[in-house]
Design a protein around this motif. Structure first.
Motif, PDB file in Angstrom:
ATOM      1  N   SER A  14       0.468  11.722  -2.028  1.00  0.00           N
ATOM      2  CA  SER A  14      -0.767  12.095  -2.733  1.00  0.00           C
ATOM      3  C   SER A  14      -0.551  12.186  -4.240  1.00  0.00           C
ATOM      4  CB  SER A  14      -1.283  13.431  -2.198  1.00  0.00           C
ATOM      5  OG  SER A  14      -0.380  14.484  -2.509  1.00  0.00           O
ATOM      6  N   ARG A  15       0.684  12.397  -4.672  1.00  0.00           N
ATOM      7  CA  ARG A  15       0.987  12.507  -6.105  1.00  0.00           C
ATOM      8  C   ARG A  15       1.221  11.156  -6.766  1.00  0.00           C
ATOM      9  NH1 ARG A  15       6.037  16.336  -6.263  1.00  0.00           N
ATOM     10  NH2 ARG A  15       5.997  15.660  -8.445  1.00  0.00           N
ATOM     11  N   CYS A  16       1.662  10.177  -5.996  1.00  0.00           N
ATOM     12  CA  CYS A  16       2.138   8.956  -6.645  1.00  0.00           C
ATOM     13  C   CYS A  16       1.341   7.699  -6.339  1.00  0.00           C
ATOM     14  CB  CYS A  16       3.597   8.707  -6.276  1.00  0.00           C
ATOM     15  SG  CYS A  16       3.874   8.307  -4.531  1.00  0.00           S
ATOM     16  N   LEU A  17       0.659   7.614  -5.214  1.00  0.00           N
ATOM     17  CA  LEU A  17       0.086   6.331  -4.789  1.00  0.00           C
ATOM     18  C   LEU A  17      -0.905   5.767  -5.791  1.00  0.00           C
ATOM     19  CD1 LEU A  17      -0.432   6.648  -0.914  1.00  0.00           C
ATOM     20  CD2 LEU A  17       1.206   5.219  -2.150  1.00  0.00           C
ATOM     21  N   LEU A  18      -1.833   6.572  -6.268  1.00  0.00           N
ATOM     22  CA  LEU A  18      -2.905   6.055  -7.123  1.00  0.00           C
ATOM     23  C   LEU A  18      -2.421   5.705  -8.525  1.00  0.00           C
ATOM     24  CD1 LEU A  18      -5.877   8.369  -6.080  1.00  0.00           C
ATOM     25  CD2 LEU A  18      -5.176   6.160  -5.146  1.00  0.00           C
ATOM     26  N   ASN A  19      -1.272   6.217  -8.916  1.00  0.00           N
ATOM     27  CA  ASN A  19      -0.738   5.911 -10.243  1.00  0.00           C
ATOM     28  C   ASN A  19       0.350   4.841 -10.216  1.00  0.00           C
ATOM     29  OD1 ASN A  19      -2.361   7.856 -11.525  1.00  0.00           O
ATOM     30  ND2 ASN A  19      -0.885   9.485 -11.053  1.00  0.00           N
ATOM     31  N   CYS A  20       0.825   4.485  -9.043  1.00  0.00           N
ATOM     32  CA  CYS A  20       1.889   3.488  -8.911  1.00  0.00           C
ATOM     33  C   CYS A  20       1.425   2.395  -7.951  1.00  0.00           C
ATOM     34  CB  CYS A  20       3.183   4.134  -8.407  1.00  0.00           C
ATOM     35  SG  CYS A  20       3.834   5.426  -9.482  1.00  0.00           S
ATOM     36  N   LEU A  21       0.773   1.397  -8.496  1.00  0.00           N
ATOM     37  CA  LEU A  21       0.239   0.314  -7.670  1.00  0.00           C
ATOM     38  C   LEU A  21       1.309  -0.755  -7.487  1.00  0.00           C
ATOM     39  CD1 LEU A  21      -3.378   0.025  -9.128  1.00  0.00           C
ATOM     40  CD2 LEU A  21      -2.508   1.495  -7.302  1.00  0.00           C
ATOM     41  N   GLN A  22       2.295  -0.402  -6.683  1.00  0.00           N
ATOM     42  CA  GLN A  22       3.396  -1.316  -6.397  1.00  0.00           C
ATOM     43  C   GLN A  22       3.468  -1.533  -4.886  1.00  0.00           C
ATOM     44  OE1 GLN A  22       7.547  -0.134  -6.467  1.00  0.00           O
ATOM     45  NE2 GLN A  22       7.936  -1.634  -8.100  1.00  0.00           N
ATOM     46  N   VAL A  23       3.569  -2.771  -4.492  1.00  0.00           N
ATOM     47  CA  VAL A  23       3.504  -3.123  -3.071  1.00  0.00           C
ATOM     48  C   VAL A  23       4.604  -2.466  -2.249  1.00  0.00           C
ATOM     49  CG1 VAL A  23       3.689  -5.055  -1.458  1.00  0.00           C
ATOM     50  CG2 VAL A  23       2.239  -5.259  -3.477  1.00  0.00           C
ATOM     51  N   TRP A  45       3.616   1.111  -1.427  1.00  0.00           N
ATOM     52  CA  TRP A  45       2.476   1.196  -0.520  1.00  0.00           C
ATOM     53  C   TRP A  45       2.851   0.746   0.898  1.00  0.00           C
ATOM     54  CZ3 TRP A  45      -2.649   2.835  -1.149  1.00  0.00           C
ATOM     55  CH2 TRP A  45      -2.960   3.335  -2.413  1.00  0.00           C
ATOM     56  N   ARG A  46       3.752  -0.185   1.021  1.00  0.00           N
ATOM     57  CA  ARG A  46       4.204  -0.580   2.357  1.00  0.00           C
ATOM     58  C   ARG A  46       5.009   0.550   3.010  1.00  0.00           C
ATOM     59  NH1 ARG A  46       6.454  -6.532   3.073  1.00  0.00           N
ATOM     60  NH2 ARG A  46       5.854  -5.976   5.204  1.00  0.00           N
ATOM     61  N   CYS A  47       5.705   1.308   2.184  1.00  0.00           N
ATOM     62  CA  CYS A  47       6.376   2.503   2.702  1.00  0.00           C
ATOM     63  C   CYS A  47       5.342   3.505   3.228  1.00  0.00           C
ATOM     64  CB  CYS A  47       7.225   3.124   1.593  1.00  0.00           C
ATOM     65  SG  CYS A  47       8.131   4.596   2.068  1.00  0.00           S
ATOM     66  N   TYR A  48       4.229   3.600   2.509  1.00  0.00           N
ATOM     67  CA  TYR A  48       3.135   4.484   2.953  1.00  0.00           C
ATOM     68  C   TYR A  48       2.576   4.019   4.307  1.00  0.00           C
ATOM     69  CZ  TYR A  48      -1.759   5.993   3.183  1.00  0.00           C
ATOM     70  OH  TYR A  48      -2.977   6.466   3.611  1.00  0.00           O
ATOM     71  N   GLY A 102      -7.427  -2.020  -0.701  1.00  0.00           N
ATOM     72  CA  GLY A 102      -8.387  -1.764  -1.769  1.00  0.00           C
ATOM     73  C   GLY A 102      -7.724  -1.530  -3.109  1.00  0.00           C
ATOM     74  N   TYR A 103      -6.478  -1.114  -3.091  1.00  0.00           N
ATOM     75  CA  TYR A 103      -5.771  -0.830  -4.347  1.00  0.00           C
ATOM     76  C   TYR A 103      -4.768  -1.915  -4.715  1.00  0.00           C
ATOM     77  CZ  TYR A 103      -7.700   3.857  -4.882  1.00  0.00           C
ATOM     78  OH  TYR A 103      -8.559   4.909  -5.086  1.00  0.00           O
ATOM     79  N   VAL A 104      -3.977  -2.402  -3.759  1.00  0.00           N
ATOM     80  CA  VAL A 104      -2.939  -3.383  -4.093  1.00  0.00           C
ATOM     81  C   VAL A 104      -3.194  -4.735  -3.446  1.00  0.00           C
ATOM     82  CG1 VAL A 104      -1.193  -1.604  -4.436  1.00  0.00           C
ATOM     83  CG2 VAL A 104      -1.470  -2.652  -2.177  1.00  0.00           C
ATOM     84  N   GLY A 105      -4.364  -4.930  -2.854  1.00  0.00           N
ATOM     85  CA  GLY A 105      -4.661  -6.219  -2.227  1.00  0.00           C
ATOM     86  C   GLY A 105      -4.760  -7.356  -3.211  1.00  0.00           C
ATOM     87  N   VAL A 130       1.467  -7.983   2.931  1.00  0.00           N
ATOM     88  CA  VAL A 130       0.579  -6.888   3.349  1.00  0.00           C
ATOM     89  C   VAL A 130      -0.599  -7.452   4.136  1.00  0.00           C
ATOM     90  CG1 VAL A 130      -0.864  -4.991   2.560  1.00  0.00           C
ATOM     91  CG2 VAL A 130       1.277  -5.504   1.370  1.00  0.00           C
ATOM     92  N   TRP A 131      -1.189  -8.549   3.645  1.00  0.00           N
ATOM     93  CA  TRP A 131      -2.298  -9.176   4.361  1.00  0.00           C
ATOM     94  C   TRP A 131      -1.828  -9.686   5.737  1.00  0.00           C
ATOM     95  CZ3 TRP A 131      -7.205  -8.702   3.040  1.00  0.00           C
ATOM     96  CH2 TRP A 131      -7.531  -8.426   1.713  1.00  0.00           C
ATOM     97  N   ILE A 132      -0.661 -10.284   5.768  1.00  0.00           N
ATOM     98  CA  ILE A 132      -0.138 -10.800   7.039  1.00  0.00           C
ATOM     99  C   ILE A 132       0.110  -9.653   8.017  1.00  0.00           C
ATOM    100  CG2 ILE A 132       1.830 -11.979   8.092  1.00  0.00           C
ATOM    101  CD1 ILE A 132       2.067 -13.638   5.524  1.00  0.00           C
ATOM    102  N   GLU A 133       0.670  -8.560   7.521  1.00  0.00           N
ATOM    103  CA  GLU A 133       0.916  -7.401   8.385  1.00  0.00           C
ATOM    104  C   GLU A 133      -0.405  -6.814   8.906  1.00  0.00           C
ATOM    105  OE1 GLU A 133       3.195  -3.044   8.222  1.00  0.00           O
ATOM    106  OE2 GLU A 133       3.149  -4.355   6.460  1.00  0.00           O
TER     107      GLU A 133
END
Length: 761
Positions: A81-90, A93-96, A124-127, A135-138
């Protein structure tokens, strides 16, 4: 103020502390060490790192994976919740997604729905990321794995898969071509009849996305994705990254044959990614907020400014830009709060903050509010003359109140009489009022109190005023007074009192109109400079003409001047202009020109210098010269002209067998000499300064024998095995070709450069 050295040391310490604070190498080492520690010990380290690098996605990923390894779900959710919206790195987010799928793995249908929402949230954020293909394939694989209990659910599942494919194939990613092939196979497996129409509809969109991907890839490849966000230091690497991001942003803002909503979303995503790495760059924050404002999204621009001030709380530029945006949309109170934050507690308030707040109050609350604040601000210890000038000009130009402006200037004069700039601003104001009497009185008052070194500009303006508005008598009188006042502080005061043509030019010029040509102006300026430096030039000329190079070395004389003690000037009386056609038979004898180094002497620079009569001094030079260098210099050929032929020198270097230097005194310990041009190797002692005359005669005799040695030279070089050095191979090949066509008498370097031919006598 009393200890400038101490202040400088303090500034250097502060700068060093800032560099150490954002030391990237130390941060990397610290993060790597934290990976091998228990989470209870590693957590404080990660918190410390993320306090300095809040947008470092790789540190956030290591931190959250440490909690995931011990199955601490609550702490993991908090970190995400602290990092996702400020760190748009694939990767982050895949770890999430891995965490969400793990948590919902055993929850059945409800867990699958939560996972699907998490995928939608992530895309919606890193697509739009160029690396979001996996990510799309997964996501599509996850949708295909969902179980359908009836036909309706099967239809919904197929529709969801189709929509996911259709979004993926219009997104420029590394895997766009693979996704298109998968989509073709999917549609053909469902219905070939339906697939034909759908594929024909999406083929142009896919082609457009593929073209954008290929173009975008050129800019993305220039970016360093492992870079940590640090304050700009001006390094070359940082500048390259800044330019790379600027180019990528400019590319994303171009029309790319997609709808405006998708285009804006992609631009926002690029800015957010850019700020992960250029977090401390105020221009990026300003560009981002300005783009939002121009796009009509003022609320988004305000949020960007608020984030920017959290990242850079000391940036006055961003605060003024934020206040300007609030004021432009009519939000006066929020803008006023920003200005008040610039004022602070009043102790460290800058003069600029006072001035800008007075202007803000004048624009929005009226004249009285601005006047009231000025009366309070002038009591501040940080109030400078700038505040008085700014308020006085505002009262004169905006309020149309020259009396108030005059009173403000007079009040400031009591406090800032020692400031030349304030005097000049006051004089400009009086000039607008056509108050020539008070202008003269102001100049007289100021010049009577200002130190001579600070009164130069005031005298200049006083002189210009009299030249423009005074009569001839007052003009000449002020010019004479100015020269007398400024000559007291100068070293050459008597010459400064003399009149010059420059004064006439100054009196009778107007704007860019001059009573002479530009060439005359340059000539006068040059003469003025020469007049100021005439005494220095005479001193330098006497030193340079009285002492030669060798005399200075041998006698050790030093000048009283600090400059002449370091710089050795040549004896210009012994210099001649080089003339290739000038030969001894032309009537110029070496013996008739004292100190002249002739062409024959210049064949060996050491011999020529010894011949000038400084044998004792040169003996000291010879003692410090290595034997190998001495042997090489002895074998240098005759040089025709000021510059030797490079090929000849290189050929001698290649043929020379330069020995290793031996310890011992020069002249007493014999050293093997380099081979002569015939290739024979003879051992000869290195001569001292007293034996150079005999050596010179031997050299001239050896040159006469070169005609007979040319065939031996060529044979010797051609019989040698080819070396590995490519340059030397080319030289030898050139020599072999040249010897077949060489004509004329022998020339130095003929063994390797046969095209060089000339007379030695």
């Amino acid at each position: 103020m009393e200890n400038p050295d101490g202040a400088e040391t303090k500034d250097q310490t502060t700068g060093a502390g800032m560099v150490d604070k954002y030391n990237v190498e130390s941060a990397e080492i610290l993060a790597n060490s934290a990976q091998h520690l228990p989470i209870s010990q590693a957590a404080p380290i990660y918190e410390q790192l993320l306090l300095l690098f809040p947008t470092a996605a790789k540190f956030w990923k290591q931190y959250v994976e440490a909690y995931m390894a011990v199955n601490n779900d609550d702490a993991t959710k908090q970190i995400f919740s602290r990092c996702l919206l400020n760190c748009l790195q694939v990767p982050l987010w895949r770890c999430y997604i891995r965490f969400i799928r793990k948590v919902n793995e055993k929850k059945g249908v409800e867990g699958q729905e939560e996972t699907r929402k998490a995928f939608d949230f992530m895309l919606g954020y890193v697509g739009a990321d160029i690396a979001s293909g996996p990510v799309w394939i997964e996501y599509i694989t996850f949708l295909k794995s969902l179980q359908a209990l009836n036909a309706q659910e099967e239809s919904q599942r197929m529709t969801a898969v189709r929509k996911a494919y259709q979004k993926a194939i219009v997104t420029p990613t590394y895997h766009v071509e693979q996704l298109w092939k998968d989509y073709e196979n999917f549609e053909n497996s469902v219905s070939r009849q339906l697939a034909k129409g759908l594929l024909s509809d999406y083929q142009p969109k896919y082609n457009s996305a593929r073209a954008v991907y290929r173009e975008r890839k050129k800019y993305v490849d220039e970016i360093d994705w492992n870079m940590l966000a640090v304050p700009p230091t001006g390094s070359h690497k940082e500048e390259l990254q800044w330019m790379a991001w600027k180019r990528l942003l400019a590319f994303e803002k171009k029309p790319q044959r997609i709808d405006s909503v998708s285009s804006n979303k992609r631009i926002v995503f690029t800015y957010e990614q850019c700020l992960m790495y250029l977090y401390h760059y105020p221009d990026i924050w300003y560009d981002y907020a300005t783009w939002h404002a121009k796009s009509g999204s003022t609320d988004a621009a305000i949020k960007v400014f608020q984030r920017a001030l959290k990242a850079l709380p000391d940036s006055e530029m961003l605060k003024y830009a934020y206040a300007e945006l609030e004021e432009s949309r009519g939000a006066i109170q929020p803008a006023k709060k920003i200005y008040e934050s610039l004022l602070g507690d009043g102790v460290n308030t800058t003069a600029l903050a006072h001035i800008q707040f007075i202007r803000f109050l004048r624009r929005n609350e009226g004249v009285e509010a601005a006047r009231k604040y000025f009366l309070d601000a002038r009591k501040s210890p940080n109030c400078t003359y700038h505040v008085y000038v700014a308020y006085a000009l505002m009262a004169f130009c905006l309020d149309k109140d020259p009396k108030m402006a005059h009173n403000v200037f007079e009040a400031g004069l009591k406090r800032f009489m020692h400031e030349p700039v304030y005097i000049l601003e006051y004089a400009d104001f009086l000039s607008r009022l056509n108050d020539d009497r008070n202008i003269r009185a102001l100049f007289e008052r100021a010049l009577s109190s200002l130190p001579q070194e600070e009164s130069v500009e005031v005298w200049k303006r006083f002189t210009q005023f009299e030249q423009t508005y005074g009569d001839l008598a007052s003009m000449l009188k002020v010019e004479q007074r100015r020269k007398e006042a400024l000559s007291r502080s100068g070293e050459d005061g008597a010459s400064a009192l003399e009149g010059s043509l420059q004064e006439v030019v100054s009196r009778y010029s107007f704007m860019d109109l001059w009573p002479c040509s530009s060439k005359d102006l340059d000539h006068l300026s040059r003469q003025e400079w020469l007049a100021k430096n005439i005494s220095k030039k005479m001193e330098k000329s006497a030193i340079s003409n009285g002492l030669g190079i060798v005399d200075k070395v041998s006698t050790g004389l030093t000048s009283n001047s600090a400059v002449s003690a370091k710089v050795v000037y040549p004896d210009t009386s012994c210099m001649v202009i080089y003339e290739p056609r000038q030969k001894h038979e032309a009537g110029i004898s070496p013996s008739t020109t004292p100190g002249l180094v002739t062409a024959s002497n210049m064949s060996n620079p050491i011999i020529g210098l010894v011949g000038s009569g400084a044998t004792n001094a040169f003996d000291e030079v010879l003692k410090a010269t290595p034997p190998a260098l001495m042997s090489f210099l002895v074998n240098l050929p005759t040089v025709e002209g000021p510059t030797p032929n490079v090929d000849i020198v290189l050929s001698i270097c290649l043929q020379s067998d330069i020995p290793n230097g031996q310890a011992g005194k020069l002249g007493t310990s014999p050293a093997p000499a380099t081979s002569d041009l015939s290739g024979s190797s003879k051992s000869r002692p290195v001569p001292s300064g007293s034996s150079f005359k005999q050596l010179r005669d031997r050299q001239s005799g050896k040159r006469k024998d070169l005609d007979r040695q040319e065939e031996d030279d060529t044979a010797t070089v051609q019989s040698q095995p080819l070396p590995r050095d490519a340059f030397r191979i080319r030289q030898i090949q050139k020599a072999r070709v040249g010897t077949t066509s060489q004509t004329g008498s022998a020339s130095y370097g003929s063994a390797l450069s046969g095209d060089l031919s000339g007379s030695t006598g």
